[in-house]
Design an enzyme around this catalytic site. Structure first.
Site, mmCIF file in Angstrom:
data_model
loop_
_atom_site.group_PDB
_atom_site.id
_atom_site.type_symbol
_atom_site.label_atom_id
_atom_site.label_comp_id
_atom_site.label_asym_id
_atom_site.label_seq_id
_atom_site.Cartn_x
_atom_site.Cartn_y
_atom_site.Cartn_z
ATOM 1 N N ARG A 157 0.818 -1.216 0.000
ATOM 2 C CA ARG A 157 0.000 0.000 0.000
ATOM 3 C C ARG A 157 0.850 1.262 0.000
ATOM 4 O O ARG A 157 0.570 2.217 -0.738
ATOM 5 C CB ARG A 157 -0.928 -0.003 1.214
ATOM 6 C CG ARG A 157 -2.047 -1.033 1.125
ATOM 7 C CD ARG A 157 -2.988 -0.907 2.294
ATOM 8 N NE ARG A 157 -4.080 -1.878 2.194
ATOM 9 C CZ ARG A 157 -5.070 -1.995 3.066
ATOM 10 N NH1 ARG A 157 -5.100 -1.197 4.125
ATOM 11 N NH2 ARG A 157 -6.019 -2.884 2.911
ATOM 12 N N ASP A 177 8.851 -6.727 -6.657
ATOM 13 C CA ASP A 177 7.975 -7.327 -5.647
ATOM 14 C C ASP A 177 7.482 -8.660 -6.191
ATOM 15 O O ASP A 177 6.592 -8.693 -7.036
ATOM 16 C CB ASP A 177 6.793 -6.421 -5.320
ATOM 17 C CG ASP A 177 6.051 -6.864 -4.062
ATOM 18 O OD1 ASP A 177 5.987 -8.094 -3.818
ATOM 19 O OD2 ASP A 177 5.553 -6.002 -3.318
ATOM 20 N N ALA A 236 12.514 4.561 4.238
ATOM 21 C CA ALA A 236 11.608 5.065 5.269
ATOM 22 C C ALA A 236 10.656 3.949 5.696
ATOM 23 O O ALA A 236 9.563 4.223 6.185
ATOM 24 C CB ALA A 236 10.824 6.271 4.755
ATOM 25 N N ARG A 238 11.651 0.126 7.125
ATOM 26 C CA ARG A 238 12.087 -0.566 8.334
ATOM 27 C C ARG A 238 13.612 -0.535 8.402
ATOM 28 O O ARG A 238 14.303 -0.712 7.395
ATOM 29 C CB ARG A 238 11.615 -2.036 8.336
ATOM 30 C CG ARG A 238 10.115 -2.219 8.391
ATOM 31 C CD ARG A 238 9.544 -1.855 9.755
ATOM 32 N NE ARG A 238 8.123 -2.166 9.832
ATOM 33 C CZ ARG A 238 7.136 -1.353 9.479
ATOM 34 N NH1 ARG A 238 7.437 -0.154 8.979
ATOM 35 N NH2 ARG A 238 5.876 -1.706 9.599
ATOM 36 N N ASP A 262 15.149 7.251 7.317
ATOM 37 C CA ASP A 262 14.241 7.567 8.422
ATOM 38 C C ASP A 262 14.220 6.462 9.464
ATOM 39 O O ASP A 262 13.676 6.635 10.541
ATOM 40 C CB ASP A 262 12.818 7.785 7.880
ATOM 41 C CG ASP A 262 11.861 8.301 8.943
ATOM 42 O OD1 ASP A 262 12.242 9.236 9.680
ATOM 43 O OD2 ASP A 262 10.737 7.765 9.047
ATOM 44 N N GLU A 267 17.112 1.222 17.072
ATOM 45 C CA GLU A 267 16.519 2.513 17.407
ATOM 46 C C GLU A 267 16.225 2.574 18.903
ATOM 47 O O GLU A 267 15.898 1.552 19.507
ATOM 48 C CB GLU A 267 15.232 2.720 16.602
ATOM 49 C CG GLU A 267 15.470 2.808 15.106
ATOM 50 C CD GLU A 267 14.191 3.101 14.308
ATOM 51 O OE1 GLU A 267 13.114 3.274 14.936
ATOM 52 O OE2 GLU A 267 14.259 3.153 13.080
ATOM 53 N N HIS A 285 12.921 8.490 12.486
ATOM 54 C CA HIS A 285 11.717 7.662 12.335
ATOM 55 C C HIS A 285 10.451 8.514 12.424
ATOM 56 O O HIS A 285 9.592 8.319 13.292
ATOM 57 C CB HIS A 285 11.679 6.545 13.375
ATOM 58 C CG HIS A 285 10.856 5.368 12.938
ATOM 59 N ND1 HIS A 285 11.122 4.080 13.323
ATOM 60 C CD2 HIS A 285 9.764 5.279 12.124
ATOM 61 C CE1 HIS A 285 10.239 3.260 12.787
ATOM 62 N NE2 HIS A 285 9.407 3.976 12.052
ATOM 63 N N LEU A 286 10.316 9.434 11.470
ATOM 64 C CA LEU A 286 9.189 10.367 11.440
ATOM 65 C C LEU A 286 8.087 9.942 10.476
ATOM 66 O O LEU A 286 7.162 10.722 10.227
ATOM 67 C CB LEU A 286 9.693 11.766 11.050
ATOM 68 C CG LEU A 286 10.710 12.423 11.993
ATOM 69 C CD1 LEU A 286 11.095 13.800 11.466
ATOM 70 C CD2 LEU A 286 10.145 12.526 13.402
ATOM 71 N N GLY A 287 8.167 8.719 9.938
ATOM 72 C CA GLY A 287 7.209 8.304 8.910
ATOM 73 C C GLY A 287 5.755 8.487 9.298
ATOM 74 O O GLY A 287 4.919 8.876 8.484
ATOM 75 N N ALA A 288 5.431 8.199 10.550
ATOM 76 C CA ALA A 288 4.040 8.329 11.006
ATOM 77 C C ALA A 288 3.811 9.600 11.815
ATOM 78 O O ALA A 288 2.719 9.799 12.348
ATOM 79 C CB ALA A 288 3.659 7.117 11.856
#
Length: 537
Positions: A157, A177, A236, A238, A262, A267, A285-288
């Site tokens: 997604r 993929d 960005a 894992r 990211d 971490e 780690h600002l992805g969310a």
């Protein structure tokens, strides 16, 4: 343990900060209480009369927390990951677990784009130089994105959202993929290629994969020697998907032009050699971490809690309670079906065009549709970015053009109950994996793989090798695994006839690294080798 107090409304315990809009949804019908989820004694005391608890990532809902909550009906995670929630323990207690699986997908895709743009135009070092009083326009000359080839590693997604947005820049889109059908990729304007082709052709590479034993270190020293020296790589998704040491070396040696990061193997990460390079733009780690993603997550789980406490269907439930009542006779087969799905995908090394779940024996007299959902959950568990649930698994199959069917038969000549996951692969081959519940304790057993009879308990880490039967194979593998410190817990060898096609299935005590799997396969001339991690099922 404190005794639950009398109450007029169900109690919803909020253990971490939630958006005001989410609290408003809950306050209409429930008594909302707050506790600091990081304060363990306070959390356990507050759980005593809670009907629901809402957390983010800092609050641990483990066996002890569940034991302290005799009235608990639902645990809600305002986010995607579930590392801080013991889902099997909650399921055993009959406690529903919900999350917000799509709350951050737009934010994550946009973060990857932000890193790509920042890398292309040297935003971070130019900003730092200007703040330091230096005006160096020529030093930070960048590159355009228009008319470049963008390689997307992982077309789930978030990968799709990233690709759709990058198309607006006038780019050529390619993707790797193995679990996406070419027709599905073509619908969004993406050409599927091998990983080697993607590495060689791309001007920019963005990674959007889940973290599994197969994907850790996917982009390593060997892969980084296949890329253009002008390539810029973005991760960005894992931490650990890109080998950080190999990436550092490639950047320093000029084999990679830049990187946007990211996420990191460990971490929180505040001290990395990568942070000292001007051609690296890095974020924590600002992805969310957007207002919208946080609001979406809070609202999504607040609505799920309302549904759960009202006894209604909950679309974002991650355990079986989302599917309604499941017969006690069927329930023990749920983890077996999920494991069969995972083994099927591992052996297929790609996505099937069609999948059939066949249920035979006594349990076929009940509604076993939930076993189809469990098997699909296993099929997709290790190949998509988001959490796979009993609810979204059929949607994932539909999105990827996979036909799914369920067949039942009360007659089962060899086993009291037998569940089989079979399918037709993209190259026309067929594959089947069968299992049963054995004895009064209903021990899970793998009984057959692609026509080979086996008898193996599917727990922990499994390794499968297919090869031509010859003497010395077992000894060779034993030595190599022993030298690598990998202990064999169980082994089965099946063959069609002496000297013919053989299958070896091994249960081992720890994950087998990809490079070791490759060495094992080469040592015995195996034409297929795969691993699957069942430790969390």
């Amino acid at each position: 343990m404190p005794q639950p107090s009398e109450k007029n409304q169900p109690v919803v315990l909020v253990a971490e900060e939630l958006a005001p809009s989410a609290l408003d949804v809950l306050a209409r019908d429930f008594e909302v209480r707050h506790v600091d989820g990081a304060d363990r004694p306070a959390l356990l005391a507050a759980l005593a009369d809670a009907d629901a608890v809402l957390v983010r990532s800092a609050t641990q809902i483990d066996t002890a927390a569940l034991a302290a909550a005799p009235l608990l009906k639902v645990v809600a995670r305002a986010g995607v990951g579930l590392d801080n929630i013991d889902v099997p323990a909650a399921t055993a207690r009959g406690v529903m677990v919900v999350n917000a699986p799509t709350s951050n997908i737009v934010s994550a895709a946009e973060q990857a784009i932000a890193l790509l743009l920042a890398s292309a135009r040297n935003v971070a070092p130019a900003h730092a130089a200007l703040r330091g009083g230096e005006w160096k326009r020529s030093r930070y000359t960048g590159v355009e994105i228009s008319d470049k080839t963008i390689g997307v590693v992982g077309l789930g997604r978030i990968g799709v959202l990233f690709a759709q947005r990058m198309a607006a820049f006038g780019t050529r889109l390619i993707a790797y993929d193995p679990y996406v059908q070419p027709t599905r990729a073509a619908q969004i304007g993406v050409r599927l290629v091998s990983l080697e082709e993607l590495l060689a052709e791309s001007d920019f590479i963005s990674i959007h994969l889940p973290k599994t034993a197969e994907t850790v270190g996917l982009i390593g020293e060997k892969e980084l020697r296949l890329v253009k020296p002008s390539v810029r790589i973005v991760n960005a998704a894992r931490g650990g998907l890109v080998d950080e040491k190999a990436l550092y070396d490639a950047l320093v040696e000029g084999r990679v032009a830049g990187a946007g990061l990211d996420v990191y193997a460990t971490e929180p990460c505040t001290d990395s050699p990568l942070f000292g390079l001007e051609n690296v733009v890095a974020t924590p780690h600002l992805g969310a971490s957007t207002v919208e993603a946080q609001d979406k997550a809070g609202l999504a789980v607040a609505r799920s809690v309302r549904l759960a406490l009202s006894g209604e269907f909950v679309p974002d439930a991650v355990n079986v309670q989302a599917g309604g009542v499941v017969a006690e006779e069927v329930r023990p087969a749920l983890p077996l079906a999920e494991k069969l799905g995972r083994v099927f995908t591992a052996l297929a090394s790609g996505l099937a065009q069609s999948i059939t779940i066949d249920v035979r024996g006594d349990i076929a007299e009940y509604d076993v549709s939930v076993l189809e959902l469990a098997a699909l959950k296993g099929v997709f568990a290790d190949i998509v970015e988001e959490s796979v649930t009993f609810v979204n698994a059929p949607l994932l199959a539909k999105e990827r053009g996979v036909e799914v069917g369920l067949t039942t038969e009360s007659d089962s000549p060899e086993y009291r109950n037998l569940v089989t996951v079979s399918g037709v692969l993209a190259d026309g081959r067929t594959l089947s994996v069968s299992g049963t519940l054995s004895g009064p304790r209903l021990v899970q057993k793998l009984t057959s793989i692609d026509g080979f009879d086996i008898d193996l308990v599917p727990v922990g880490h499994l390794l499968f090798l297919q090869y031509s039967d010859r003497p010395g194979v077992v000894g060779t593998l034993g030595v190599l695994l022993g030298d690598a410190g990998v202990n064999i817990a169980g082994m089965q060898v099946a063959r069609a006839f002496s000297g013919g096609e053989s299958l070896m299935a091994l249960a081992v005590d720890q994950a087998v690294p990809v490079d070791l799997v490759q060495r094992l396969a080469a040592a015995i001339g195996a034409h297929a080798a795969s691993t699957v991690d069942l430790s969390g099922v």
